[in-house]
Write an enzyme that holds these catalytic residues in place. Sequence first.
Site, PDB file in Angstrom:
ATOM      1  N   GLY A   1       1.930   3.102   2.233  1.00  0.00           N
ATOM      2  CA  GLY A   1       2.972   3.101   3.267  1.00  0.00           C
ATOM      3  C   GLY A   1       4.239   2.414   2.762  1.00  0.00           C
ATOM      4  N   HIS A   2       4.062   1.328   1.999  1.00  0.00           N
ATOM      5  CA  HIS A   2       5.235   0.656   1.429  1.00  0.00           C
ATOM      6  C   HIS A   2       5.879   1.530   0.339  1.00  0.00           C
ATOM      7  CE1 HIS A   2       2.975  -2.992   2.917  1.00  0.00           C
ATOM      8  NE2 HIS A   2       4.168  -3.189   3.433  1.00  0.00           N
TER       9      HIS A   2
ATOM     10  N   SER B   1      -1.655   0.609   6.964  1.00  0.00           N
ATOM     11  CA  SER B   1      -1.291  -0.749   7.366  1.00  0.00           C
ATOM     12  C   SER B   1      -2.017  -1.732   6.458  1.00  0.00           C
ATOM     13  CB  SER B   1      -1.725  -0.969   8.822  1.00  0.00           C
ATOM     14  OG  SER B   1      -1.781  -2.342   9.114  1.00  0.00           O
TER      15      SER B   1
ATOM     16  N   GLN C   1       6.133 -15.735  12.594  1.00  0.00           N
ATOM     17  CA  GLN C   1       5.768 -14.596  13.445  1.00  0.00           C
ATOM     18  C   GLN C   1       4.269 -14.503  13.708  1.00  0.00           C
ATOM     19  OE1 GLN C   1       7.520 -11.875  10.374  1.00  0.00           O
ATOM     20  NE2 GLN C   1       5.885 -10.490  10.958  1.00  0.00           N
TER      21      GLN C   1
ATOM     22  N   LYS D   1       6.245   2.875  11.918  1.00  0.00           N
ATOM     23  CA  LYS D   1       4.946   2.427  12.424  1.00  0.00           C
ATOM     24  C   LYS D   1       5.127   1.185  13.308  1.00  0.00           C
ATOM     25  CE  LYS D   1       1.040   0.153  11.021  1.00  0.00           C
ATOM     26  NZ  LYS D   1       1.479  -1.001  11.497  1.00  0.00           N
ATOM     27  N   ASP D   2       5.986   0.290  12.872  1.00  0.00           N
ATOM     28  CA  ASP D   2       6.324  -0.885  13.694  1.00  0.00           C
ATOM     29  C   ASP D   2       7.563  -0.506  14.512  1.00  0.00           C
ATOM     30  OD1 ASP D   2       4.342  -2.875  12.603  1.00  0.00           O
ATOM     31  OD2 ASP D   2       5.335  -2.255  10.773  1.00  0.00           O
TER      32      ASP D   2
ATOM     33  N   ARG E   1      -3.323  -4.328   7.361  1.00  0.00           N
ATOM     34  CA  ARG E   1      -4.492  -4.851   8.088  1.00  0.00           C
ATOM     35  C   ARG E   1      -5.678  -3.877   8.058  1.00  0.00           C
ATOM     36  NH1 ARG E   1      -0.264  -7.455  11.504  1.00  0.00           N
ATOM     37  NH2 ARG E   1      -0.619  -9.701  11.318  1.00  0.00           N
TER      38      ARG E   1
ATOM     39  N   HIS F   1       0.862  -1.189   0.000  1.00  0.00           N
ATOM     40  CA  HIS F   1       0.000   0.000   0.000  1.00  0.00           C
ATOM     41  C   HIS F   1       0.894   1.234   0.000  1.00  0.00           C
ATOM     42  CE1 HIS F   1       1.061   0.170   4.219  1.00  0.00           C
ATOM     43  NE2 HIS F   1       0.621  -1.071   4.365  1.00  0.00           N
TER      44      HIS F   1
HETATM   45  O1  PAF Z   1       6.932  -5.614   9.024  1.00  0.00           O
HETATM   46  C1  PAF Z   1       6.717  -6.652   8.344  1.00  0.00           C
HETATM   47  O2  PAF Z   1       6.019  -6.620   7.320  1.00  0.00           O
HETATM   48  C2  PAF Z   1       7.338  -7.975   8.792  1.00  0.00           C
HETATM   49  O3  PAF Z   1       7.414  -8.065  10.175  1.00  0.00           O
HETATM   50  C3  PAF Z   1       8.708  -8.227   8.140  1.00  0.00           C
HETATM   51  C4  PAF Z   1       9.739  -7.206   8.581  1.00  0.00           C
HETATM   52  C5  PAF Z   1       8.598  -8.221   6.628  1.00  0.00           C
HETATM   53  C6  PAF Z   1       9.239  -9.605   8.580  1.00  0.00           C
HETATM   54  O4  PAF Z   1       8.378 -10.624   8.184  1.00  0.00           O
END
Ligand code: PAF
Length: 293
Positions: A36-37, A186, A61, A150-151, A188, A34
């Site tokens: 943000g990327h 995000s 994860q 953001k993360d 999500r 999106h």
């Molecule tokens: O932020 C994310 O999208 C994920 O945690 C990442 C860094 C790609 C690792 O899977």
Amino acid sequence: MSAPVIARTRAELAVARTKLDGSIGVVMTMGALHEGHDVLIRAARARAEHVLVTIFVNPLQFGPNEDFDRYPRTFEADVARCESLGVDVVFAPSVDEMYPGGAPQVRVNPGVRGEILEGASRPGFFHGVLTVVMKLLQLTRPDFTFFGEKDYQQLALVRQMASDLEVPVEVVGVPTDRDPDGLARSSRNRYLSPAGREAALALSRSLRAGADAAAAGGGPEATLAAATEAFTGTADAAAEPVELDYLVLTAPNLGDAPRTGPARLIVAAWIGRDTAAGVPGTRLIDNGPVSLA
Ligand code: PAF
């Protein structure tokens, strides 16, 4: 722009990687790209001669009750987006390609700061994140890697890992991209209903209220109180349930909040969670800087 080279295997990645002459910036993603990327990819393009984007939904994860299966997968659109942004290579391995021996026995331990906040709510989360980030760094061997603020906890832990384990890469933090009304972008967000989207503003409003209180001379307690009040006010008025997980004020390095100087407000909440009906909500996180006078 020409289409990026798509590498599905580590062998294809190695071939594509050797053809890149000059510095390389890597943006790691789980797809569902999106705006943000876009900001991360543009930051990479501005800094490095070549940009490599990884797309991999990392099972390591996700907890057993999390959204691994329903996590949005939009590969064709992601590649088109990468092409429009001038990305050179997209590395999109399968789970078997990334973990040929099954789930790895050796994992990166994120340390104490990986056990708080997201790490407390999602046990093992940062072990999974740092392990895949380390593997992707080894496979892509970039000069720079770009992570969104953001993360925030993830960015802090990736930096810590690179420093503690002598990983030869510069970790670049990129400010959070937001919709005009303040919602942090995000992958999500696409789970949210229109009412949930409105309810989700509780997060960004609380951060803004906290930053304003700090700018007006409030100390740490007044800052956190203002943020909490703004969160609760929006959540109470919302047509969807909003459940706060945490709203905390920390030092920029995630340690204890200082009395004065730079600090960070960090929030996580579930939107639309209906525990009675057993419907999982959408978990959103956000954070922002505050300056305590
Ligand atoms: O932020 C994310 O999208 C994920 O945690 C990442 C860094 C790609 C690792 O899977």
